[in-house]
Design an enzyme around this catalytic site. Structure first.
Site, mmCIF file in Angstrom:
data_model
loop_
_atom_site.group_PDB
_atom_site.id
_atom_site.type_symbol
_atom_site.label_atom_id
_atom_site.label_comp_id
_atom_site.label_asym_id
_atom_site.label_seq_id
_atom_site.Cartn_x
_atom_site.Cartn_y
_atom_site.Cartn_z
ATOM 1 N N ASP A 43 3.984 -4.320 -1.678
ATOM 2 C CA ASP A 43 3.588 -4.645 -0.314
ATOM 3 C C ASP A 43 4.767 -4.394 0.627
ATOM 4 O O ASP A 43 5.906 -4.725 0.286
ATOM 5 C CB ASP A 43 3.149 -6.118 -0.240
ATOM 6 C CG ASP A 43 2.413 -6.442 1.036
ATOM 7 O OD1 ASP A 43 3.037 -6.395 2.120
ATOM 8 O OD2 ASP A 43 1.217 -6.761 0.967
ATOM 9 N N ILE A 44 4.498 -3.827 1.804
ATOM 10 C CA ILE A 44 5.589 -3.549 2.747
ATOM 11 C C ILE A 44 6.041 -4.798 3.503
ATOM 12 O O ILE A 44 7.074 -4.784 4.156
ATOM 13 C CB ILE A 44 5.220 -2.439 3.759
ATOM 14 C CG1 ILE A 44 4.011 -2.846 4.599
ATOM 15 C CG2 ILE A 44 4.979 -1.116 3.044
ATOM 16 C CD1 ILE A 44 3.775 -1.950 5.794
ATOM 17 N N ASN A 99 -8.417 -11.074 0.270
ATOM 18 C CA ASN A 99 -8.795 -11.590 1.582
ATOM 19 C C ASN A 99 -10.091 -10.914 2.022
ATOM 20 O O ASN A 99 -10.246 -9.705 1.862
ATOM 21 C CB ASN A 99 -7.690 -11.314 2.608
ATOM 22 C CG ASN A 99 -6.397 -12.019 2.260
ATOM 23 O OD1 ASN A 99 -6.406 -13.109 1.697
ATOM 24 N ND2 ASN A 99 -5.278 -11.408 2.587
ATOM 25 N N GLY A 105 -8.364 -13.492 6.540
ATOM 26 C CA GLY A 105 -7.066 -12.853 6.696
ATOM 27 C C GLY A 105 -7.032 -11.380 6.329
ATOM 28 O O GLY A 105 -5.957 -10.810 6.154
ATOM 29 N N GLN A 106 -8.197 -10.728 6.228
ATOM 30 C CA GLN A 106 -8.210 -9.309 5.864
ATOM 31 C C GLN A 106 -7.759 -8.478 7.058
ATOM 32 O O GLN A 106 -8.397 -8.464 8.098
ATOM 33 C CB GLN A 106 -9.609 -8.876 5.412
ATOM 34 C CG GLN A 106 -9.641 -7.456 4.893
ATOM 35 C CD GLN A 106 -10.983 -7.054 4.295
ATOM 36 O OE1 GLN A 106 -11.961 -7.805 4.367
ATOM 37 N NE2 GLN A 106 -11.020 -5.879 3.708
ATOM 38 N N SER A 107 -6.634 -7.771 6.900
ATOM 39 C CA SER A 107 -6.099 -6.959 7.994
ATOM 40 C C SER A 107 -6.282 -5.463 7.759
ATOM 41 O O SER A 107 -6.110 -4.674 8.676
ATOM 42 C CB SER A 107 -4.628 -7.286 8.241
ATOM 43 O OG SER A 107 -3.861 -7.050 7.082
ATOM 44 N N HIS A 112 -8.444 -4.805 -1.412
ATOM 45 C CA HIS A 112 -7.149 -4.798 -2.091
ATOM 46 C C HIS A 112 -6.865 -6.167 -2.685
ATOM 47 O O HIS A 112 -7.187 -7.195 -2.108
ATOM 48 C CB HIS A 112 -6.017 -4.352 -1.169
ATOM 49 C CG HIS A 112 -5.925 -5.064 0.142
ATOM 50 N ND1 HIS A 112 -6.841 -4.887 1.168
ATOM 51 C CD2 HIS A 112 -5.011 -5.942 0.616
ATOM 52 C CE1 HIS A 112 -6.487 -5.631 2.205
ATOM 53 N NE2 HIS A 112 -5.377 -6.291 1.888
ATOM 54 N N LEU A 113 -6.287 -6.121 -3.857
ATOM 55 C CA LEU A 113 -5.912 -7.322 -4.598
ATOM 56 C C LEU A 113 -4.418 -7.545 -4.406
ATOM 57 O O LEU A 113 -3.612 -6.688 -4.756
ATOM 58 C CB LEU A 113 -6.229 -7.121 -6.080
ATOM 59 C CG LEU A 113 -5.826 -8.233 -7.046
ATOM 60 C CD1 LEU A 113 -6.682 -9.475 -6.813
ATOM 61 C CD2 LEU A 113 -5.977 -7.749 -8.483
#
Length: 126
Positions: A43-44, A99, A105-107, A112-113
């Protein structure tokens, strides 16, 4: 964290996503694992000492729109997450999170897990 909430509140399903660009290798990512069905990468914006994502190569915008025939693929994401967690030394445990929608909170609207570890996780999470 507030930045991620703000992103989730304005994000909408539809169109290409940053994950599609990562899958097509149009933008770089620190890839941990890849096969013909999925991709795992760091994750970035990590929220734990170890934080990576596992995404399907097939675009599914949200868990809520996943079809019955996606069951094997979605299960595969969890197995890949487990294997990557072991490879990264998360032997004391980790958390897996998906999410869903803006309140969840899905952005990025590509399923994605999140796999987070390397510290004690707390409950409730949010």
């Amino acid at each position: 964290m507030a930045d991620e909430i703000a992103k989730a509140q304005v994000a909408r399903p539809g169109g290409d996503t940053i994950f599609g660009k990562i899958i097509r290798k149009e933008i770089p990512a620190k890839i941990i694992f890849e096969d013909d069905r999925c991709l795992a990468f760091h994750d970035i914006s990590p929220q734990a000492p170890t934080h990576f994502l596992v995404i399907p190569k097939k675009h599914i915008s949200q868990i809520s729109v996943a079809e019955d025939d996606n069951e094997s693929l979605l299960g595969h994401l969890m197995i890949v997450g487990k294997k990557c967690a072991a490879d990264l030394g998360l032997n004391k445990g980790y958390r897996m999170v998906v999410n869903e929608g803006s309140d969840g909170g899905q952005s990025v609207y590509h399923v994605h897990l999140h796999v987070l570890g390397g510290r004690q996780m707390h409950w409730p999470p949010g």
